[in-house]
Design an enzyme around this catalytic site. Structure first.
Site: not given
Length: 231
Positions: A19, A72, A74
């Site tokens: 991220h 993942d 996300h």
């Protein structure tokens, strides 16, 4: 990896990194390990390998392309953003639909890159509750796209928060993968890479069901070795 002595490497990093962007962070991520690994792999492989083509003179090498596969729960929005305009890094991400799950503003199928990198971003959003049957199709789709991009190396952002009951994912539905599903993930990747002589680095991302995350990671890497025809 670069010497070929260890064609498969697993990097146990903390915190996760996918991220993290060039100039900001989020989702527990401060340093994008997968992005750094991909660029380093690209540079090292280019220095070791003559990848000129028949249509190019030997002194004009074509840039070595590296893929990042993010599995993942996300979307790896930081990784995707870093390489959104870069045709040298192919980014494919399998994740929960961002319409219902973090990061909400990235990971949609129509986000395919821009400028020189248009077509080098490949998002595969899945509905909450996805099982192995659905996930297998997504893995196969991602691996086909990666190989079609003619890459010379692969980095896998290995998120294990896809495990059923993961505390971070479950609030918005989570996925329904468990147990030997992770062995099958590795085997599925491996069969696409068999005989390809493409080095691969697995980089740890999310995964918060601590009683099973170690076993799941071992299953993926072990399954990859089986699928790729190794020992």
């Amino acid at each position: 990896v670069e010497s070929g002595a260890f064609p498969v490497v697993y990097a146990v990093t903390t915190h996760p990194g996918h991220h993290a962007n060039r100039d900001n962070f989020g989702g527990y991520c401060y340093l994008n390990n997968a992005a750094l690994s991909a660029k380093l792999m690209q540079e090292r492989l280019e220095s070791l390998t003559d990848i000129s083509t028949d249509s190019e003179p030997p002194n004009k090498k074509r840039k070595c392309r590296v893929a990042i596969l993010d599995i993942d729960y996300h979307c790896g929005n930081g990784t995707g953003s870093i390489f959104y305009r870069d045709p040298g890094i192919f980014f494919s991400s399998i994740h929960c639909d961002p319409g219902v799950e973090y990061p909400f503003n990235a990971g949609y199928a129509d986000q395919i890159g821009s400028e020189g990198g248009k077509g080098a971003t490949h998002h595969i959003p899945l509905a909450p509750g996805a099982t192995w049957e659905t996930y297998k199709i997504a893995i196969e789709k991602a691996m086909n796209a990666i190989l079609a991009y003619d890459v010379c190396g692969l980095v896998v952002s290995l998120g294990l928060d896809t495990y059923e009951g993961d505390s971070v994912a479950v609030n918005r539905g989570g996925f329904k993968l468990s147990g030997l599903d992770y062995l099958e993930i590795g085997k599925c990747m491996g069969k696409f890479m068999k005989g390809k002589n493409i080095p691969i680095v697995f980089v740890q991302e999310g995964g918060y069901k601590m009683d099973v995350v170690g076993e799941a990671a071992a299953h993926v890497v072990g399954g990859y070795a089986v699928g790729a025809g190794g020992d």
